[in-house]
Design a protein around this motif. Structure first.
Motif, PDB file in Angstrom:
ATOM      1  N   VAL A   1     -31.055  62.660  48.830  1.00 27.91           N
ATOM      2  CA  VAL A   1     -31.056  63.326  50.133  1.00 27.91           C
ATOM      3  C   VAL A   1     -31.920  64.589  50.151  1.00 27.91           C
ATOM      4  CG1 VAL A   1     -29.601  64.538  51.784  1.00 27.91           C
ATOM      5  CG2 VAL A   1     -28.842  62.379  50.846  1.00 27.91           C
TER       6      VAL A   1
ATOM      7  N   LEU B   1     -27.298  55.090  52.303  1.00 31.70           N
ATOM      8  CA  LEU B   1     -27.769  56.424  51.923  1.00 31.70           C
ATOM      9  C   LEU B   1     -27.535  56.662  50.438  1.00 31.70           C
ATOM     10  CD1 LEU B   1     -28.904  59.022  53.241  1.00 31.70           C
ATOM     11  CD2 LEU B   1     -26.555  59.851  53.293  1.00 31.70           C
TER      12      LEU B   1
ATOM     13  N   ASP C   1     -28.521  52.663  58.658  1.00 32.40           N
ATOM     14  CA  ASP C   1     -28.762  54.100  58.631  1.00 32.40           C
ATOM     15  C   ASP C   1     -30.225  54.395  58.393  1.00 32.40           C
ATOM     16  OD1 ASP C   1     -26.212  54.767  59.108  1.00 32.40           O
ATOM     17  OD2 ASP C   1     -25.647  54.992  57.005  1.00 32.40           O
ATOM     18  N   THR C   2     -30.712  55.405  59.072  1.00 32.55           N
ATOM     19  CA  THR C   2     -32.064  55.845  58.767  1.00 32.55           C
ATOM     20  C   THR C   2     -32.130  57.353  58.942  1.00 32.55           C
ATOM     21  OG1 THR C   2     -34.397  55.435  59.190  1.00 32.55           O
ATOM     22  CG2 THR C   2     -32.972  55.563  61.104  1.00 32.55           C
ATOM     23  N   PHE C   3     -33.218  57.923  58.644  1.00 33.21           N
ATOM     24  CA  PHE C   3     -33.359  59.369  58.637  1.00 33.21           C
ATOM     25  C   PHE C   3     -34.294  59.792  59.752  1.00 33.21           C
ATOM     26  CE2 PHE C   3     -33.609  63.419  56.389  1.00 33.21           C
ATOM     27  CZ  PHE C   3     -32.333  63.451  55.855  1.00 33.21           C
TER      28      PHE C   3
ATOM     29  N   ASP D   1     -36.552  53.404  53.861  1.00 32.84           N
ATOM     30  CA  ASP D   1     -36.276  54.391  54.913  1.00 32.84           C
ATOM     31  C   ASP D   1     -35.054  54.029  55.739  1.00 32.84           C
ATOM     32  OD1 ASP D   1     -37.204  52.267  56.248  1.00 32.84           O
ATOM     33  OD2 ASP D   1     -38.933  53.247  57.170  1.00 32.84           O
TER      34      ASP D   1
ATOM     35  N   VAL E   1     -34.748  57.951  51.719  1.00 34.21           N
ATOM     36  CA  VAL E   1     -33.615  58.410  50.923  1.00 34.21           C
ATOM     37  C   VAL E   1     -32.503  57.365  50.941  1.00 34.21           C
ATOM     38  CG1 VAL E   1     -34.127  60.824  51.277  1.00 34.21           C
ATOM     39  CG2 VAL E   1     -32.703  59.622  52.930  1.00 34.21           C
ATOM     40  N   PHE E   2     -32.860  56.126  51.236  1.00 30.61           N
ATOM     41  CA  PHE E   2     -31.867  55.064  51.291  1.00 30.61           C
ATOM     42  C   PHE E   2     -32.150  54.024  50.213  1.00 30.61           C
ATOM     43  CE2 PHE E   2     -32.286  56.942  55.420  1.00 30.61           C
ATOM     44  CZ  PHE E   2     -30.989  57.047  55.879  1.00 30.61           C
TER      45      PHE E   2
ATOM     46  N   ALA F   1     -35.336  64.561  51.625  1.00 33.06           N
ATOM     47  CA  ALA F   1     -35.525  64.545  53.068  1.00 33.06           C
ATOM     48  C   ALA F   1     -35.659  65.971  53.593  1.00 33.06           C
ATOM     49  CB  ALA F   1     -34.357  63.836  53.733  1.00 33.06           C
ATOM     50  N   ALA F   2     -34.748  66.819  53.132  1.00 38.40           N
ATOM     51  CA  ALA F   2     -34.735  68.190  53.615  1.00 38.40           C
ATOM     52  C   ALA F   2     -35.942  68.976  53.109  1.00 38.40           C
ATOM     53  CB  ALA F   2     -33.441  68.860  53.178  1.00 38.40           C
TER      54      ALA F   2
END
Lengths: 528, 304
Positions: free
Chosen positions: A310, A305, B104-106, A301, A321-322, A313-314
């Motif tokens: 990706v 990236l 980075d994270t979401f 997490d 997504v990492f 996630a959306a």
């Protein structure tokens, strides 16, 4: 005099108890006590140690030296200790209340000291007592009256029967070793240090370390039991014999060449078998490296990236997504192989050179940097001969130039190898020693005029020292394993020096499996 | 804490400057919980003086010393004395930029920056404790260079560049020559003031034991201190490894006796069993038996 059941470990234990109580680690205990099962006796060793703190021990040593002139010295010494014990007990009690509980029932003693006596008074009282009671003149002679009595067994050894077995260490190490070797080495000891170095150059090859550097290294490494010994580093680059070589030297070289040719021939003879072992070993190591040392990118997490992920996630509300690199990376590793090249290995040179070649070749195929060295000792010099180096694995062929002669000072060799390894620019370092674990090196008698040069190196003393050095390297993070090449009789020694980390090749067809396991176990540790 | 410094004999002028520092940089409300309340005190006026002066002068500290010298205790004590929130970062082989600065994270459907401990510490003006700094690879520590030197900045690629809050300090600890440690490179070492932590002296250890367990009988504290000294001497003579030289274990063992174990049982699990090598364990056992009566219990060693 030494009880057979007393193992080296128990001796070390006794030493340690004595050192603890003496608050000094700078001496080798002379008296040690064991129980009847051979275990170190806590109470009596504490007493021996405390004697060093409460009295001027050199004066007591003189008394013991006097008693040693007599046949039943151990009995007299026991009488003395028995008399000193109550005094030491009371002196020590304030500091160690626990002694009250540890103390066995005190024995009766005709000889008595009191707490107020100085060391001189104690020695004087004891001397007088030994004269009056046993007729000891102090110079090895006994008064006539007592001599007549001595025909019968001395009646004073109640202490020996009731108390612990007391061992007076000083005659323990007067092994055959020293005397037997002295003769062989009388020739070389007449040379000075620089003459010896020149001699070694013609024998083993040009020195590859400048003299000043060698001096620095010796100052650091040749200490303790290795005091007054020297180091010699070489790659085996042959020095032409100058002038008219003696027939002895020529003979030596011829003999060496024969052995080397024999090593090569023996490897070629079983070429298929050997190559199979290389193949098997390298596969095993490679698999283990891939499994344990490859960094593994995983979904996470956070981290870098990963565009391909990706959408998750959306659409799926999946935050992972990492990509992150998991901590599987155990870094890079190097292996050093150290071959025991002492005389005792002579009958096995072909086998040992083949085995070393197989290991280093397998490592080369796995691209693990590998360095191969051999060691032996001669005239107080410990010679390290370099065959192949990390960045020059192509030199593997030279391993067949392995030739066994002289003695071996394993502890110093391990220490010197450790010094080299500590500069290796790798994260995980392994040292594989091929040895029969029979360290032996007689006193280095280069400087005859000095009295204490005779630090001869053999038996349990040498084993303990080697074990010590091995552990020291391990403490520095270098894994040390042994490929045992000796006979069954030496197995306990190998176990003592290397613990669990040694392997014995009984069946050559299982060579790769055995050695592979040894190496893989270490690799597992790295990634753990 | 300041009273404790006075007791230890720290100069009154220094203490006044600490008070000034504290009033100039009060900790933010939200960070209060991060100000440590040390369980152990660090004894040693000389070290206190060096560290306080260095911190007041805006320097970062590197505490170097063998096992059981109280490096972490001292770091925690310093945060408490200066009243700063503390961030602890344990370094290990794979410590890298992202685990220090952030990554980075979401969040809420978009990529955002998650602050690492160094970043958070720098914003809040805290004290960052970099524990076992030499366990990490030097390359991965290069990201800290600009943070630790006169630039006092953190520059996160793709994000902003921030200046360290003025009260921010970093206190690194390292144990030289420990298994798995590596040499600290000069570039990093030059960004610290280096304090060599002395081994805890007998009287100080006794003080520590009695401070921790006020009802412990003085003669017992003396024996435990002597035991610890003997183990240390054995380590220094390279007869045993430093595994059994465990101050935490010793302190915990006393507590175990308080809670009902016998001395022997407590020292077994607190000290002796720390050596995994069987022979070494025997040696440690001998040192213990030569000092301490294993049958002692709570009634024997604690005053009622």
């Amino acid at each position: 005099m030494m009880d057979q059941n007393v193992t080296e470990l128990q001796k070390r234990r006794a030493d340690n108890i004595i050192w603890t109580c003496a608050e000094d680690y700078g001496f080798a205990p002379d008296f040690k006590a064991y129980d009847s099962a051979g275990g170190a006796d806590l109470y009596w060793n504490l007493i021996f140690g405390s004697a060093r703190r409460h009295y001027e021990y050199e004066k007591l040593e003189k008394l013991f030296a006097m008693l040693d002139k007599y046949r039943h010295a151990e009995v007299y010494e026991a009488v003395f200790w028995n008399a000193l014990e109550p005094v030491l007990f009371r002196a020590e009690l304030a500091d160690r209340p626990v002694l009250e509980r540890l103390r066995p029932a005190p024995a009766e003693s005709e000889l008595r000291f009191d707490a107020a006596m100085t060391t001189d008074e104690i020695v004087e009282t004891a001397r007088r007592f030994f004269y009056e009671r046993y007729g000891l003149y102090g110079d090895g002679r006994i008064r006539l009256k007592n001599r007549l009595l001595q025909g019968r067994r001395l009646s004073v050894d109640s202490f020996l029967q009731r108390g612990p077995v007391v061992v007076h260490e000083k005659d323990l190490y007067r092994g055959e070793g020293e005397a037997a070797w002295e003769h062989d080495f009388s020739l070389s000891t007449k040379m000075s240090e620089s003459e010896l170095r020149a001699f070694l150059e013609t024998k083993f090859g040009r020195s590859i370390v400048p003299d000043e550097r060698v001096a620095q290294l010796e100052k650091r490494l040749c200490t303790g039991k290795h005091r007054f010994t020297h180091l010699f580093y070489t790659r085996g680059e042959i020095v032409e014999l100058r002038g008219i070589a003696s027939s002895f030297e020529l003979h030596q070289r011829r003999r060496q060449a024969e052995v080397i040719a024999g090593n090569r021939a023996s490897y070629r003879e079983k070429l298929a078998q050997n190559r199979l072992q290389i193949e098997k070993l390298s596969t095993r190591i490679m698999n283990s490296l891939l499994l344990h040392m490859r960094p593994a990118p995983v979904k996470a997490d956070s981290g870098a990236l990963d565009p391909a992920l990706v959408w998750r996630a959306a659409r799926l509300d999946d935050g992972r997504v990492f990509r992150r690199t998991e901590n599987a990376d155990a870094g890079d590793m190097s292996v050093d192989i150290l071959l025991d090249a002492s005389h005792s290995q002579r009958s096995r040179t072909a086998a040992i050179s083949s085995q070393a070649y197989i290991i280093s070749e397998a490592l080369r195929r796995c691209r693990v940097p590998c360095r191969v060295m051999s060691f032996c000792s001669m005239s107080g010099f410990t010679v390290l001969r370099l065959f192949s180096d990390y960045d020059a694995p192509g030199d593997n062929e030279s391993i067949f130039e392995y030739y066994a002669e002289g003695c071996n000072r394993d502890g110093l060799a391990v220490r010197a190898a450790g010094e080299l390894i500590s500069h290796a620019p790798y994260e995980h370092r392994m040292l594989i020693i091929l040895s029969d674990v029979k360290p032996l090196d007689p006193a280095a008698k280069i400087r005859k005029d000095e009295r204490d040069v005779g630090v001869s190196y053999d038996g349990v003393r040498a084993l303990t020292d080697t074990a010590h050095e091995v552990r020291r390297l391990r403490a520095e993070g270098i894994s040390v394993v042994c490929l045992f090449t000796g006979e069954d009789a030496e197995l306990p020694a190998a176990r003592m020096v290397y613990g669990q980390d040694f392997v014995r090749i009984r069946d050559f067809s299982l060579f790769a499996d055995a050695v592979g396991k040894l190496i893989i176990d270490q690799i597992k540790n790295y990634s753990a | 804490m300041l009273d404790f410094l006075r007791q230890e004999g720290v100069d009154e002028a220094l203490i006044a400057r600490i008070e000034e520092f504290r009033s100039r940089y009060p900790a933010a409300e939200g960070d209060r919980s991060r100000i440590p309340a040390p369980k152990f005190r660090y004894y040693g006026a000389e070290i206190w003086k060096l560290a306080i002066t260095a911190i007041l002068s805006g320097e970062n500290l590197l505490l170097v010393g063998p096992k059981a010298t109280g490096k972490n205790v001292f770091a925690e004590n310093l945060s408490a004395v200066f009243g700063r929130p503390e961030w602890d970062v344990s370094f290990y082989l794979n410590t890298d930029a992202s685990s220090l600065i952030g990554t980075d994270t979401f969040k809420n459907g978009e990529v955002s920056f998650r602050k690492g401990p160094i970043y958070a510490c720098a914003e809040a003006g805290g004290f960052g404790v970099l524990d076992e700094i030499n366990m990490a690879k030097n390359e991965s520590l290069a990201v800290l260079h600009a943070t630790l030197d006169f630039r006092r900045i953190i520059d996160v690629p793709g994000y902003s560049r921030i200046d360290l809050a003025p009260a921010t300090r970093f206190i690194a600890t390292m144990n030289y020559g420990y298994a798995g440690t590596r040499e600290l490179n000069e570039a990093l070492a030059s960004r610290f003031m280096v304090i060599n932590m002395p081994v805890i002296a007998g009287p100080d250890l006794e003080k520590l034991l009695l401070q921790q367990y006020p009802t412990l009988r003085a003669d017992c504290a003396g024996q435990l201190t002597a035991l610890f000294e003997e183990i240390r001497r054995k380590c220094e003579s390279a007869e045993i490894s430093t595994k059994a030289l465990d101050l935490r274990g010793l302190l915990a063992a006393v507590n175990l006796v308080y809670n009902g174990l016998s001395m022997r049982e407590a020292l077994n699990i607190g000290i002796i069993n720390k050596s995994f090598d069987e022979f070494e364990r025997t040696l440690v056992e001998d040192v213990v038996s030569a000092r301490i009566d294993g049958r002692l219990t709570r009634e024997d060693i604690f005053a009622p």
